[in-house]
Each structure stands twice: as C-alpha cells, then as structure tokens.
Design a protein around this motif. Sequence first.
Motif, PDB file in Angstrom:
ATOM      1  N   UNK A 142       1.134  -1.344  -0.285  1.00 45.65           N
ATOM      2  CA  UNK A 142      -0.329  -0.217  -0.135  1.00 45.65           C
ATOM      3  C   UNK A 142       1.138   1.464  -0.076  1.00 45.65           C
ATOM      4  N   UNK A 143       1.991   1.135   1.107  1.00 46.14           N
ATOM      5  CA  UNK A 143       2.540   2.303   1.139  1.00 46.14           C
ATOM      6  C   UNK A 143       3.684   3.219  -0.563  1.00 46.14           C
ATOM      7  N   UNK A 144       3.879   1.767  -0.764  1.00 52.87           N
ATOM      8  CA  UNK A 144       4.727   2.200  -2.435  1.00 52.87           C
ATOM      9  C   UNK A 144       3.663   1.861  -3.586  1.00 52.87           C
ATOM     10  N   UNK A 145       2.485   1.641  -3.325  1.00 51.05           N
ATOM     11  CA  UNK A 145       1.730   2.395  -4.325  1.00 51.05           C
ATOM     12  C   UNK A 145       0.968   1.062  -5.171  1.00 51.05           C
ATOM     13  N   UNK A 146       1.506  -0.310  -4.843  1.00 51.49           N
ATOM     14  CA  UNK A 146       1.050  -1.128  -5.838  1.00 51.49           C
ATOM     15  C   UNK A 146       0.100  -1.855  -5.888  1.00 51.49           C
ATOM     16  N   UNK A 147      -0.964  -0.902  -4.839  1.00 53.87           N
ATOM     17  CA  UNK A 147      -2.337  -1.526  -4.240  1.00 53.87           C
ATOM     18  C   UNK A 147      -2.849   0.111  -3.728  1.00 53.87           C
ATOM     19  N   UNK A 148      -3.786  -0.264  -3.112  1.00 48.62           N
ATOM     20  CA  UNK A 148      -5.001   1.054  -3.383  1.00 48.62           C
ATOM     21  C   UNK A 148      -5.401   0.622  -1.760  1.00 48.62           C
ATOM     22  N   UNK A 149      -5.605  -1.207  -0.932  1.00 45.29           N
ATOM     23  CA  UNK A 149      -5.947  -0.890   0.241  1.00 45.29           C
ATOM     24  C   UNK A 149      -5.360  -2.290  -0.114  1.00 45.29           C
ATOM     25  N   UNK A 150      -5.124  -3.317   1.159  1.00 41.46           N
ATOM     26  CA  UNK A 150      -5.561  -4.563   1.692  1.00 41.46           C
ATOM     27  C   UNK A 150      -6.045  -4.938   2.986  1.00 41.46           C
ATOM     28  N   UNK A 151      -6.299  -6.711   2.712  1.00 38.32           N
ATOM     29  CA  UNK A 151      -6.828  -7.709   3.213  1.00 38.32           C
ATOM     30  C   UNK A 151      -6.117  -8.539   3.543  1.00 38.32           C
ATOM     31  N   UNK A 152      -5.718  -9.329   4.805  1.00 37.97           N
ATOM     32  CA  UNK A 152      -4.621  -9.707   5.633  1.00 37.97           C
ATOM     33  C   UNK A 152      -5.193 -10.822   5.885  1.00 37.97           C
ATOM     34  N   UNK A 153      -6.007 -12.533   5.393  1.00 35.44           N
ATOM     35  CA  UNK A 153      -6.835 -13.477   6.086  1.00 35.44           C
ATOM     36  C   UNK A 153      -5.539 -13.560   6.869  1.00 35.44           C
ATOM     37  N   UNK A 154      -5.052 -13.108   7.948  1.00 35.42           N
ATOM     38  CA  UNK A 154      -4.114 -14.197   8.840  1.00 35.42           C
ATOM     39  C   UNK A 154      -4.801 -14.477   9.852  1.00 35.42           C
ATOM     40  N   UNK A 155      -3.253 -15.095  10.403  1.00 34.09           N
ATOM     41  CA  UNK A 155      -3.206 -15.500  11.912  1.00 34.09           C
ATOM     42  C   UNK A 155      -2.670 -16.669  12.214  1.00 34.09           C
ATOM     43  N   UNK A 156      -2.128 -16.459  13.363  1.00 33.27           N
ATOM     44  CA  UNK A 156      -2.444 -15.585  14.768  1.00 33.27           C
ATOM     45  C   UNK A 156      -3.295 -13.781  14.403  1.00 33.27           C
ATOM     46  N   UNK A 157      -4.394 -13.561  15.555  1.00 35.39           N
ATOM     47  CA  UNK A 157      -4.675 -12.674  15.779  1.00 35.39           C
ATOM     48  C   UNK A 157      -3.469 -11.564  16.252  1.00 35.39           C
ATOM     49  N   UNK A 158      -3.600 -10.502  16.705  1.00 36.91           N
ATOM     50  CA  UNK A 158      -2.418  -9.432  17.540  1.00 36.91           C
ATOM     51  C   UNK A 158      -3.071  -8.464  18.623  1.00 36.91           C
ATOM     52  N   UNK A 159      -4.149  -8.136  18.420  1.00 36.42           N
ATOM     53  CA  UNK A 159      -4.042  -6.885  19.453  1.00 36.42           C
ATOM     54  C   UNK A 159      -4.161  -7.782  20.707  1.00 36.42           C
ATOM     55  N   UNK A 160      -4.283  -8.300  21.370  1.00 36.59           N
ATOM     56  CA  UNK A 160      -4.255  -8.269  22.776  1.00 36.59           C
ATOM     57  C   UNK A 160      -2.488  -9.107  23.114  1.00 36.59           C
ATOM     58  N   UNK A 161      -1.387  -8.545  22.312  1.00 40.44           N
ATOM     59  CA  UNK A 161      -0.509  -9.619  22.486  1.00 40.44           C
ATOM     60  C   UNK A 161       0.676  -8.189  22.900  1.00 40.44           C
ATOM     61  N   UNK A 162       1.058  -7.963  23.987  1.00 38.22           N
ATOM     62  CA  UNK A 162       1.814  -7.391  25.175  1.00 38.22           C
ATOM     63  C   UNK A 162       3.081  -8.240  25.418  1.00 38.22           C
ATOM     64  N   UNK A 163       3.628  -8.264  26.120  1.00 36.94           N
ATOM     65  CA  UNK A 163       5.122  -8.323  26.393  1.00 36.94           C
ATOM     66  C   UNK A 163       5.370  -9.130  27.694  1.00 36.94           C
ATOM     67  N   UNK A 164       4.673 -10.780  27.880  1.00 34.96           N
ATOM     68  CA  UNK A 164       3.491 -11.156  29.043  1.00 34.96           C
ATOM     69  C   UNK A 164       5.091 -12.987  28.409  1.00 34.96           C
ATOM     70  N   UNK A 165       5.207 -12.868  27.008  1.00 33.57           N
ATOM     71  CA  UNK A 165       6.394 -13.551  26.966  1.00 33.57           C
ATOM     72  C   UNK A 165       5.202 -15.652  26.579  1.00 33.57           C
ATOM     73  N   UNK A 166       4.201 -14.926  26.371  1.00 35.66           N
ATOM     74  CA  UNK A 166       3.480 -15.843  26.062  1.00 35.66           C
ATOM     75  C   UNK A 166       1.979 -15.498  25.271  1.00 35.66           C
ATOM     76  N   UNK A 167       1.206 -16.490  24.712  1.00 32.45           N
ATOM     77  CA  UNK A 167      -0.356 -16.731  24.253  1.00 32.45           C
ATOM     78  C   UNK A 167      -0.555 -15.359  25.140  1.00 32.45           C
TER      79      UNK A 167
END
Length: 329
Positions: free
Chosen positions: A124-149
Amino acid sequence: MTTRRQFVSDASMGLLGLAALPAFVGRADGTGLVYDPRYLDHVLPLRQGEVHPERPLRLVRMMEVFAERGLDQEVVDLALAADPMSAIRAHHTSEHVESVRGIEVSGRVAELAVAGALGAVDAVAEGRVRNAFCASRPPGHHANNTGREEGFCFYSNAAVAARHAQTVHGFQRVLIIDWDYHHGNATQNAFYDDPSVLFFSTHDWQAYPGTGDPSLTGEGDGTGLNINVHLDCGTRDVQMLRAWDSKLLSAAAAFRPDFIIVSAGFDSRQDDLLGCFDLTDDAFRRMTRTAMDLAEDYTGGRLVSLLEGGYNVEGNALAAAAHLETLLS
Ligand SMILES: [Zn+2]
C-alpha cells in the motif's frame, strides 16, 4: 451515509484533508490480499474435548467464501515480508520475542502473521495497491510483552504494522480502527502517550480482557488520541454506526491521518461464539466504506486491514467477504 456527507461538506475539513496528503505518493488502484497456507499450521492447545475457537478452519472457510464469490480473482495477491523480525524486535521486548520463538510451530506462524501485515503495508505504501486485507492468524491486538499467548495473540500485528509504516515508509500519523468485539488492549498500550497514532476501539469492556474504559483517553502528548467506546451486549448496526459518526469522524478530521490500519475482528458480528453483539454483514460493509471514505479524505486511499477475532466459522467468513467486497469496490 447522510452523516458522512454532512461531515465532508464542512469545507475546512475537506481542505485539511487534502493538505494532509503526502505529495510523493501516486494514486494506486486495486485491493491486495495476504494469505499463506502456513497460517493453518498454528493450532492452539485444546481444552479436553473442545475445539479451540481460534482454529485454522476460520481461514479455510473464509478463503472458500472468497472463492465462491470470485473475490480471489479480483484481488492482487501480496507476498509476506521476507524478514519480520527487526520490526517485531523494535516493538516487543527481547524476553517476549525469545519466549514466543520457543513455542514450536505457533511461534513461527506468529512471525508470518506479522510478515503478512508488513507485506500489506509495503504494498500500500509503495502504491502497488490502494488497500489490502490480511487473512492471517494468529491475531494480534491482545499481545503485550508477557512472553506467552494472550487472548489467542502472540505479536501485536497492528501496532508493529503501524510502526513499520512510520519508520520505513515515513508516514507521520496512523489511525488504527479496531472493531473487534474485544478491546484492543495491546494496541492501546503501545500508543497510549504517542501523539502519532490515533486509536479508536469499539468493544464490550465487560468481556475479555476487561480493559477499554472509555474514560481512558491517552496521556501526555497522546491525550485525546485513545478513544474507547463501550457497547453493550446486543449492540446492533445502528448503535455501532452511531458510535463511528459521533466519536470517530471528528477525531479523524482533527488528527488528519496519513495511513489507516483496521483491526478487523468479526467476533462483533451476530451469532459469534465469544461475542454478544448483533451486527449484520451490512454493518461491516458500512464500517468498511466509512473507513475507506476517511482514507479517501486523508490518506490517498491507503488502508491496511488485519484479521483479528471472529469465531463463528461461517459468520466470520461472510463478514470478511462483505469487508473484502467493499474494499474492492
Ligand atoms: Zn475479539
């Protein structure tokens, strides 16, 4: 989208939006998709006799629905970044990274989820596409620095991607929109005093991880740039969209992002196994459209969306398809 139109008609906001566009980036078309079959290799431990809700089938069914609707033929397939470790190490503590790397298979797949997010940001930053979706896992928004999932997350994909957009591509102000049913606590924590990131999260703060108090608005130079919106069990489309109109649009106008990241969790959809909201697929279309409108106004269309939660296998796939169809429109 009457409210949106009213918002755009404010002349000063429109001018500010145009002024925010970096002059060096051209106009890109197309929607990128990140997917890698290795995302299916990660399996969380089962409780006795139970299937873990964050399971590979989430992505299997999602990719089937994309194919059934022909979306796989419309997207631009994006490559994962070759080496995500420097970006991961720039964000997480070395203790956390070494601990996660010690987790067989899942530790490696967690790196690939970050690599997907970075690949999407690069495209997206390099202008190859306008936007993008990542069908990825594992998710991420609860990951702090606890050393575990934590909450099915190992690395803070959205936060690492936002920093990558800033440090590698020179973007100044990143808006992160998190519509997962759960609060994006790790994203909040990463940028709580940071004036270069606006974080907007809608969630049920009675649910895991119990954070997301709406009175927490950031601190120091980041004061006012952390927006937590609690929504009750049973929340329907109109309540969610009202929260966007009343809380997000004016904040985005004042902030003038030059890059947008979406933490796209579909456990806020109706009939989720872990969530209790009642959002229809149309809500995800409309939220996607509004995020794209913000991108049009401020970021030259640049938007990267990352899969977070979503545990009704069919519902997750249908909502993600509605999201991707809108990104392609
Ligand atoms: Zn969630």
